[in-house]
Design a protein around this motif. Structure first.
Motif, PDB file in Angstrom:
ATOM      1  N   LEU A  34       0.836  -1.206   0.000  1.00  0.00           N
ATOM      2  CA  LEU A  34       0.000   0.000   0.000  1.00  0.00           C
ATOM      3  C   LEU A  34       0.872   1.258   0.000  1.00  0.00           C
ATOM      4  CD1 LEU A  34      -2.669  -1.152   2.621  1.00  0.00           C
ATOM      5  CD2 LEU A  34      -2.860  -1.185   0.132  1.00  0.00           C
ATOM      6  N   ASN A  35       2.018   1.191  -0.657  1.00  0.00           N
ATOM      7  CA  ASN A  35       2.883   2.370  -0.697  1.00  0.00           C
ATOM      8  C   ASN A  35       2.491   3.285  -1.854  1.00  0.00           C
ATOM      9  OD1 ASN A  35       4.147   1.355  -3.081  1.00  0.00           O
ATOM     10  ND2 ASN A  35       5.495   0.094  -1.824  1.00  0.00           N
ATOM     11  N   ILE A  42      -4.602   0.779  -3.129  1.00  0.00           N
ATOM     12  CA  ILE A  42      -5.252   1.628  -2.117  1.00  0.00           C
ATOM     13  C   ILE A  42      -6.646   2.042  -2.594  1.00  0.00           C
ATOM     14  CG2 ILE A  42      -5.135   3.857  -0.913  1.00  0.00           C
ATOM     15  CD1 ILE A  42      -1.997   3.515  -1.092  1.00  0.00           C
ATOM     16  N   GLU A  43      -6.732   2.503  -3.844  1.00  0.00           N
ATOM     17  CA  GLU A  43      -8.021   2.956  -4.386  1.00  0.00           C
ATOM     18  C   GLU A  43      -9.030   1.813  -4.445  1.00  0.00           C
ATOM     19  OE1 GLU A  43      -6.973   4.823  -8.106  1.00  0.00           O
ATOM     20  OE2 GLU A  43      -5.938   6.463  -7.061  1.00  0.00           O
ATOM     21  N   SER A 123       0.147  -6.760  -6.021  1.00  0.00           N
ATOM     22  CA  SER A 123      -1.025  -6.201  -6.699  1.00  0.00           C
ATOM     23  C   SER A 123      -2.283  -6.791  -6.091  1.00  0.00           C
ATOM     24  CB  SER A 123      -0.984  -6.524  -8.197  1.00  0.00           C
ATOM     25  OG  SER A 123       0.128  -5.930  -8.817  1.00  0.00           O
ATOM     26  N   PHE A 124      -3.261  -5.919  -5.861  1.00  0.00           N
ATOM     27  CA  PHE A 124      -4.556  -6.317  -5.304  1.00  0.00           C
ATOM     28  C   PHE A 124      -5.553  -5.274  -5.787  1.00  0.00           C
ATOM     29  CE2 PHE A 124      -7.771  -6.695  -1.899  1.00  0.00           C
ATOM     30  CZ  PHE A 124      -7.871  -8.066  -1.760  1.00  0.00           C
TER      31      PHE A 124
END
Length: 141
Positions: A34-35, A42-43, A123-124
């Motif tokens: 989440l950097n 994050i979005e 990645s998520f």
């Protein structure tokens, strides 16, 4: 398909890799990046309100059939690492409260550290490029 993508795996090999990933997730030995370079993660997490318990639940439900390919990490200093891409389809609620079926692009780095195994979910987020599943008939454009 990108020539850097590797699909030269048997179902058993991917089953073993996925078992390592899930072992780390179950033990809480994982991190979702989440950097500042992972703004898309994050979005996505904020838009679909996918916070820690739900993240863990989604990661634990990934199947061998969700596997697409692996690729070499190209980040300087990490070139020896192999990253694994899975794209499960998950049911989520968007910010308007509407249910959506999402192709969730997940990319994992499985680390063997002196302190034990850890998984980094690089990645998520929603799938944003065409993918080829290795063990399924359909592919997503």
């Amino acid at each position: 398909m990108n020539p850097h993508y590797n699909q030269n795996y048997s179902r058993e090999e991917i089953k073993g890799i996925l078992a390592k990933i899930k072992e780390c997730v179950a033990a809480g030995k994982y991190t979702i990046s989440l950097n500042e370079r992972r703004q898309e993660n994050i979005e996505f997490i904020n838009e679909y309100n996918v916070h820690s318990d739900r993240q863990k639940s989604i990661l634990m439900q990934i199947e061998v059939e969700d596997f697409c390919h692996s690729l070499q990490n190209i980040k300087i200093g990490y070139e020896h690492e192999i990253l694994y891409v899975f794209v499960p389809q998950v049911q989520l609620f968007n910010a308007d409260g509407e249910e959506e079926m999402i192709d969730l692009y997940t990319k994992f780095n499985v680390l063997d550290l002196p302190s034990g195994k850890r998984t980094v979910v690089i990645s998520f987020h929603k799938r944003n490029k065409p993918i080829d599943y290795l063990f399924r008939k359909e592919n997503l454009l």
